[in-house]
Design a protein around this motif. Structure first.
Motif, PDB file in Angstrom:
ATOM      1  N   ILE A 163       0.856  -1.185   0.000  1.00 37.47           N
ATOM      2  CA  ILE A 163       0.000   0.000   0.000  1.00 37.47           C
ATOM      3  C   ILE A 163       0.890   1.232   0.000  1.00 37.47           C
ATOM      4  O   ILE A 163       1.741   1.381   0.879  1.00 37.47           O
ATOM      5  CB  ILE A 163      -0.924   0.016   1.238  1.00 37.47           C
ATOM      6  N   GLU A 164       0.715   2.100  -0.984  1.00 37.73           N
ATOM      7  CA  GLU A 164       1.441   3.371  -1.046  1.00 37.73           C
ATOM      8  C   GLU A 164       0.616   4.423  -0.317  1.00 37.73           C
ATOM      9  O   GLU A 164      -0.577   4.581  -0.595  1.00 37.73           O
ATOM     10  CB  GLU A 164       1.647   3.809  -2.498  1.00 37.73           C
ATOM     11  N   HIS A 165       1.242   5.130   0.632  1.00 38.56           N
ATOM     12  CA  HIS A 165       0.544   6.162   1.402  1.00 38.56           C
ATOM     13  C   HIS A 165       1.510   7.295   1.707  1.00 38.56           C
ATOM     14  O   HIS A 165       2.513   7.094   2.396  1.00 38.56           O
ATOM     15  CB  HIS A 165      -0.023   5.569   2.694  1.00 38.56           C
ATOM     16  N   LEU A 166       1.222   8.474   1.164  1.00 34.80           N
ATOM     17  CA  LEU A 166       2.018   9.676   1.400  1.00 34.80           C
ATOM     18  C   LEU A 166       3.513   9.438   1.164  1.00 34.80           C
ATOM     19  O   LEU A 166       4.361   9.843   1.947  1.00 34.80           O
ATOM     20  CB  LEU A 166       1.778  10.210   2.817  1.00 34.80           C
ATOM     21  N   GLY A 167       3.811   8.736   0.090  1.00 37.53           N
ATOM     22  CA  GLY A 167       5.202   8.515  -0.286  1.00 37.53           C
ATOM     23  C   GLY A 167       5.880   7.334   0.391  1.00 37.53           C
ATOM     24  O   GLY A 167       7.038   7.050   0.121  1.00 37.53           O
ATOM     25  N   ALA A 168       5.196   6.652   1.276  1.00 38.72           N
ATOM     26  CA  ALA A 168       5.775   5.486   1.959  1.00 38.72           C
ATOM     27  C   ALA A 168       5.040   4.222   1.514  1.00 38.72           C
ATOM     28  O   ALA A 168       3.862   4.268   1.177  1.00 38.72           O
ATOM     29  CB  ALA A 168       5.664   5.637   3.477  1.00 38.72           C
ATOM     30  N   THR A 169       5.760   3.109   1.509  1.00 39.37           N
ATOM     31  CA  THR A 169       5.164   1.821   1.148  1.00 39.37           C
ATOM     32  C   THR A 169       4.931   1.005   2.412  1.00 39.37           C
ATOM     33  O   THR A 169       5.834   0.845   3.234  1.00 39.37           O
ATOM     34  CB  THR A 169       6.095   1.038   0.194  1.00 39.37           C
ATOM     35  N   TYR A 170       3.713   0.519   2.557  1.00 38.00           N
ATOM     36  CA  TYR A 170       3.330  -0.320   3.694  1.00 38.00           C
ATOM     37  C   TYR A 170       2.992  -1.710   3.183  1.00 38.00           C
ATOM     38  O   TYR A 170       2.532  -1.882   2.048  1.00 38.00           O
ATOM     39  CB  TYR A 170       2.109   0.261   4.415  1.00 38.00           C
ATOM     40  N   ARG A 171       3.223  -2.712   4.028  1.00 43.68           N
ATOM     41  CA  ARG A 171       2.881  -4.099   3.705  1.00 43.68           C
ATOM     42  C   ARG A 171       1.693  -4.522   4.565  1.00 43.68           C
ATOM     43  O   ARG A 171       1.745  -4.406   5.786  1.00 43.68           O
ATOM     44  CB  ARG A 171       4.050  -5.024   4.024  1.00 43.68           C
ATOM     45  N   LEU A 172       0.646  -5.013   3.920  1.00 46.58           N
ATOM     46  CA  LEU A 172      -0.496  -5.581   4.636  1.00 46.58           C
ATOM     47  C   LEU A 172      -0.498  -7.064   4.327  1.00 46.58           C
ATOM     48  O   LEU A 172      -0.575  -7.469   3.172  1.00 46.58           O
ATOM     49  CB  LEU A 172      -1.812  -4.946   4.181  1.00 46.58           C
ATOM     50  N   GLN A 173      -0.349  -7.870   5.368  1.00 53.80           N
ATOM     51  CA  GLN A 173      -0.320  -9.306   5.139  1.00 53.80           C
ATOM     52  C   GLN A 173      -1.241 -10.044   6.087  1.00 53.80           C
ATOM     53  O   GLN A 173      -1.517  -9.601   7.195  1.00 53.80           O
ATOM     54  CB  GLN A 173       1.101  -9.850   5.225  1.00 53.80           C
ATOM     55  N   SER A 174      -1.719 -11.169   5.602  1.00 51.54           N
ATOM     56  CA  SER A 174      -2.592 -12.037   6.376  1.00 51.54           C
ATOM     57  C   SER A 174      -1.778 -13.210   6.889  1.00 51.54           C
ATOM     58  O   SER A 174      -1.002 -13.815   6.145  1.00 51.54           O
ATOM     59  CB  SER A 174      -3.728 -12.539   5.477  1.00 51.54           C
ATOM     60  N   THR A 175      -1.949 -13.529   8.175  1.00 50.26           N
ATOM     61  CA  THR A 175      -1.212 -14.646   8.766  1.00 50.26           C
ATOM     62  C   THR A 175      -1.996 -15.943   8.598  1.00 50.26           C
ATOM     63  O   THR A 175      -3.172 -15.936   8.234  1.00 50.26           O
ATOM     64  CB  THR A 175      -0.958 -14.412  10.269  1.00 50.26           C
ATOM     65  N   ARG A 176      -1.342 -17.053   8.893  1.00 52.11           N
ATOM     66  CA  ARG A 176      -2.028 -18.356   8.836  1.00 52.11           C
ATOM     67  C   ARG A 176      -3.157 -18.441   9.861  1.00 52.11           C
ATOM     68  O   ARG A 176      -4.092 -19.206   9.682  1.00 52.11           O
ATOM     69  CB  ARG A 176      -1.030 -19.491   9.075  1.00 52.11           C
ATOM     70  N   GLN A 177      -3.041 -17.652  10.936  1.00 54.00           N
ATOM     71  CA  GLN A 177      -4.088 -17.647  11.968  1.00 54.00           C
ATOM     72  C   GLN A 177      -5.243 -16.714  11.596  1.00 54.00           C
ATOM     73  O   GLN A 177      -6.173 -16.538  12.366  1.00 54.00           O
ATOM     74  CB  GLN A 177      -3.502 -17.220  13.315  1.00 54.00           C
ATOM     75  N   GLY A 178      -5.158 -16.049  10.432  1.00 56.08           N
ATOM     76  CA  GLY A 178      -6.246 -15.185   9.983  1.00 56.08           C
ATOM     77  C   GLY A 178      -6.159 -13.763  10.500  1.00 56.08           C
ATOM     78  O   GLY A 178      -7.119 -13.002  10.392  1.00 56.08           O
ATOM     79  N   LYS A 179      -5.012 -13.377  11.048  1.00 55.48           N
ATOM     80  CA  LYS A 179      -4.833 -12.016  11.533  1.00 55.48           C
ATOM     81  C   LYS A 179      -4.183 -11.173  10.461  1.00 55.48           C
ATOM     82  O   LYS A 179      -3.533 -11.680   9.550  1.00 55.48           O
ATOM     83  CB  LYS A 179      -3.991 -12.015  12.806  1.00 55.48           C
ATOM     84  N   LEU A 180      -4.356  -9.845  10.570  1.00 58.31           N
ATOM     85  CA  LEU A 180      -3.741  -8.927   9.624  1.00 58.31           C
ATOM     86  C   LEU A 180      -2.591  -8.183  10.289  1.00 58.31           C
ATOM     87  O   LEU A 180      -2.686  -7.800  11.452  1.00 58.31           O
ATOM     88  CB  LEU A 180      -4.761  -7.903   9.119  1.00 58.31           C
ATOM     89  N   ILE A 181      -1.502  -8.003   9.544  1.00 57.76           N
ATOM     90  CA  ILE A 181      -0.346  -7.263  10.026  1.00 57.76           C
ATOM     91  C   ILE A 181      -0.049  -6.166   9.021  1.00 57.76           C
ATOM     92  O   ILE A 181       0.103  -6.426   7.830  1.00 57.76           O
ATOM     93  CB  ILE A 181       0.893  -8.182  10.174  1.00 57.76           C
ATOM     94  N   LEU A 182       0.041  -4.914   9.510  1.00 55.82           N
ATOM     95  CA  LEU A 182       0.407  -3.774   8.684  1.00 55.82           C
ATOM     96  C   LEU A 182       1.743  -3.267   9.161  1.00 55.82           C
ATOM     97  O   LEU A 182       1.906  -2.914  10.327  1.00 55.82           O
ATOM     98  CB  LEU A 182      -0.650  -2.668   8.787  1.00 55.82           C
TER      99      LEU A 182
END
Length: 75
Positions: A54-73
Motif C-alpha cells: 500500500i502506497e501512502h504519502l510517499g511510503a510503502t506499507y505491507r499488509l499481510q494475512s497470517t495463517r491464523q487469519g490475523k492482519l499485520i500492517l
C-alpha cells in the motif's frame, strides 16, 4: 420611495468550526471524515494473495494475512 435591499452578512467561521487535519493530510490536500468510515472486506483487498503493498504519502506499507487469519500492517 427607495427601498433599501436587505443584506445578510455571514460572520467568518471560527477556527474551532473547521476540522483539524493531521499535518501530512493538510499538505496533501486530504480530507478527514470522522463519520461513516468506508468498510472494506479484507478478501477484497488481499484477493487470493497473503500480501499487498500500500502506497501512502510517499511510503510503502505491507499488509499481510497470517495463517491464523490475523492482519499485520508494517512500514
Amino acid at each position: 420611495m427607495n427601498a433599501t435591499p436587505s443584506v445578510s452578512i455571514t460572520p467568518p467561521c471560527k477556527e474551532m468550526d473547521a476540522p483539524k487535519l493531521p499535518p501530512a493530510a493538510a499538505h496533501q490536500g486530504l480530507k478527514v471524515k470522522s463519520t461513516n468510515p468506508r468498510t472494506l472486506d479484507s478478501r477484497d483487498v488481499l484477493g487470493d494473495q497473503n500480501l499487498v503493498l500500500i502506497e501512502h504519502l510517499g511510503a510503502t506499507y505491507r499488509l499481510q494475512s497470517t495463517r491464523q487469519g490475523k492482519l499485520i500492517l508494517t512500514k
